[in-house]
Design an enzyme around this catalytic site. Structure first.
Site, PDB file in Angstrom:
ATOM      1  CE1 TYR A  34       1.362  -0.240   3.811  1.00 39.66           C
ATOM      2  CE2 TYR A  34      -0.007   1.982   4.067  1.00 39.66           C
ATOM      3  CZ  TYR A  34       0.630   0.843   5.374  1.00 39.66           C
ATOM      4  OH  TYR A  34       2.011   0.815   5.975  1.00 39.66           O
ATOM      5  NE  ARG A  53       6.735   4.563   0.647  1.00 38.16           N
ATOM      6  CZ  ARG A  53       6.700   5.482   1.235  1.00 38.16           C
ATOM      7  NH1 ARG A  53       7.447   5.311   2.306  1.00 38.16           N
ATOM      8  NH2 ARG A  53       5.242   5.626   1.703  1.00 38.16           N
ATOM      9  CE  LYS A 148       3.025   3.298   3.192  1.00 34.49           C
ATOM     10  NZ  LYS A 148       3.504   3.607   4.607  1.00 34.49           N
ATOM     11  CD  GLU A 180       9.541   1.472  10.553  1.00 31.58           C
ATOM     12  OE1 GLU A 180       9.466   2.079   9.785  1.00 31.58           O
ATOM     13  OE2 GLU A 180       9.280   0.499   9.950  1.00 31.58           O
ATOM     14  CG  LEU A 204       7.999   2.116   4.855  1.00 35.48           C
ATOM     15  CD1 LEU A 204       8.135   1.222   4.214  1.00 35.48           C
ATOM     16  CD2 LEU A 204       6.803   2.964   5.422  1.00 35.48           C
TER      17      LEU A 204
HETATM   18  N1  PDD Z   1       2.951   4.637   7.740  1.00 35.84           N
HETATM   19  N2  PDD Z   1       7.011   3.923   8.545  1.00 35.84           N
HETATM   20  C1  PDD Z   1       6.026   3.011   8.736  1.00 35.84           C
HETATM   21  C2  PDD Z   1       6.127   1.462  10.013  1.00 35.84           C
HETATM   22  C3  PDD Z   1       4.989   3.580   8.141  1.00 35.84           C
HETATM   23  O1  PDD Z   1       3.935   2.759   8.387  1.00 35.84           O
HETATM   24  C4  PDD Z   1       5.039   4.571   7.577  1.00 35.84           C
HETATM   25  C5  PDD Z   1       4.182   5.154   7.182  1.00 35.84           C
HETATM   26  C6  PDD Z   1       6.447   5.132   8.119  1.00 35.84           C
HETATM   27  C7  PDD Z   1       6.931   7.089   7.211  1.00 35.84           C
HETATM   28  O2  PDD Z   1       6.915   7.254   6.180  1.00 35.84           O
HETATM   29  P1  PDD Z   1       6.158   8.306   4.910  1.00 35.84           P
HETATM   30  O3  PDD Z   1       6.873   8.854   5.553  1.00 35.84           O
HETATM   31  O4  PDD Z   1       6.490   7.430   3.738  1.00 35.84           O
HETATM   32  O5  PDD Z   1       4.064   8.528   5.336  1.00 35.84           O
HETATM   33  C8  PDD Z   1       7.163   4.515   8.586  1.00 35.84           C
HETATM   34  C9  PDD Z   1       1.229   5.830   6.787  1.00 35.84           C
HETATM   35  C10 PDD Z   1       0.805   6.825   7.070  1.00 35.84           C
HETATM   36  C11 PDD Z   1       0.255   4.650   7.173  1.00 35.84           C
HETATM   37  O6  PDD Z   1       0.760   3.450   7.279  1.00 35.84           O
HETATM   38  O7  PDD Z   1      -0.427   5.674   7.420  1.00 35.84           O
END
Ligand code: PDD
Length: 281
Positions: A34, A53, A148, A180, A204
């Site tokens: 996703y 990505r 992801k 994280e 991620l």
């Molecule tokens: N989550 N790490 C994890 C495990 C995440 O699920 C996310 C983002 C990030 C940050 O990624 P980004 O900067 O691309 O949003 C890091 C999204 C927002 C979600 O699952 O809703």
């Protein structure tokens, strides 16, 4: 819930009418990926990076990309345009499709493509001004966190842990090293240097990861990607989270320990301002 229009496998339909077969491998195995893209004033923020990505995620799990970039942009735009909110978060999910239940990839399956959007929910003014609390937990997820994936049980349990503790996020450590949070990246500041864990299989790589590197370079904030111990996190001058929906957000408490001075710090303030400027371009 408003009955907004979503895209599912070739058609725009009200979300209440969008249905997938029970044998969809997303439902059966969590076999899919996703993407979450923030939208400000009806324009996607960092869309090239998010789509890149998305394409990497598809390649990582061997799903043939069902659309080229132009097609993706057109599909997303249709869903975005149908929504009344100017600031949105677009959710895209692709699964391996529908097939008889057997673990290995099916010979033939057409990927399921789903796109929805919702008004973006950003941190409250209070969270921005005062910073937020988090709890810590051992990272018990699998070792392919760079994908992801929609298989998010480990992240769900970490998020639930935060919810049950009445805090914003659970910050995870694997073998004493920072990875994280449940759905955001984590950063620390020590002696004016902004540090984040390396972009390996344990986290991620958020789209904000590259953005924060760029903002640091532009504002002459020294940046280091390296392994960070638990002790370094708890004794940091500042800790912050980043994600599509949190943007950058200061952490002022982890478990029962105050971080730094217990208020959002100067590097956070600088990055927050720079982030808002980047959004407005
Ligand atoms: N989550 N790490 C994890 C495990 C995440 O699920 C996310 C983002 C990030 C940050 O990624 P980004 O900067 O691309 O949003 C890091 C999204 C927002 C979600 O699952 O809703």
């Amino acid at each position: 819930m408003s009955d907004s229009l979503v895209y599912l496998n070739g058609a725009l339909t009200p979300i209440s009418e969008a249905k997938i077969p029970v044998l969809d491998r997303g439902f059966i195995f969590g076999d899919g990926i996703y993407e979450v893209i923030p939208v400000y004033a009806r324009k996607m923020f960092r869309s090239d990076q998010h789509l890149a990505r998305l394409f990497r995620s598809l390649a990582a799990i061997g799903i043939t990309n069902p659309h080229n970039k132009e097609e993706w942009l057109t599909l997303i735009d249709q869903v975005m345009s149908a929504h009344e909110a100017d600031d949105q978060m677009v959710y895209i999910q692709v699964t391996r499709g529908v097939a008889k239940r057997a673990h290995a990839f099916p010979q033939e399956a057409t990927p399921t493509v789903f796109i929805m959007t919702n008004p973006i929910v950003l941190p409250t003014a209070k969270a921005r001004e005062q910073g937020v609390a988090c709890v810590s937990m051992e990272d018990k997820r699998w070792l392919r966190c760079e994908i992801k994936s929609i298989s998010l049980l480990g992240n769900v349990l970490a998020a639930q842990n935060a919810a049950e503790n009445g805090v914003t996020e659970t910050i995870q450590f694997r073998d004493d090293y920072l990875t994280e949070a449940s759905s955001s990246n984590v950063w620390i500041v020590k002696n004016g240097i902004l540090m984040g864990p390396p972009t390996d299989n344990l986290i991620l790589e958020g789209i904000r990861y590259g953005l924060i590197q760029e903002l640091c370079a532009a504002h002459k904030i020294p940046f280091e990607a390296r392994r960070i111990t638990r002790q370094e996190v708890f004794s940091a001058d500042e800790v912050m989270l980043s994600s599509a929906t949190k943007e950058v957000l200061a952490v002022v408490q982890i478990d029962d320990q105050t971080i730094g001075k217990g208020v959002p710090g100067p590097i956070y303030q600088q990055l927050f301002k720079a982030y808002q400027e980047a959004k407005a371009v």
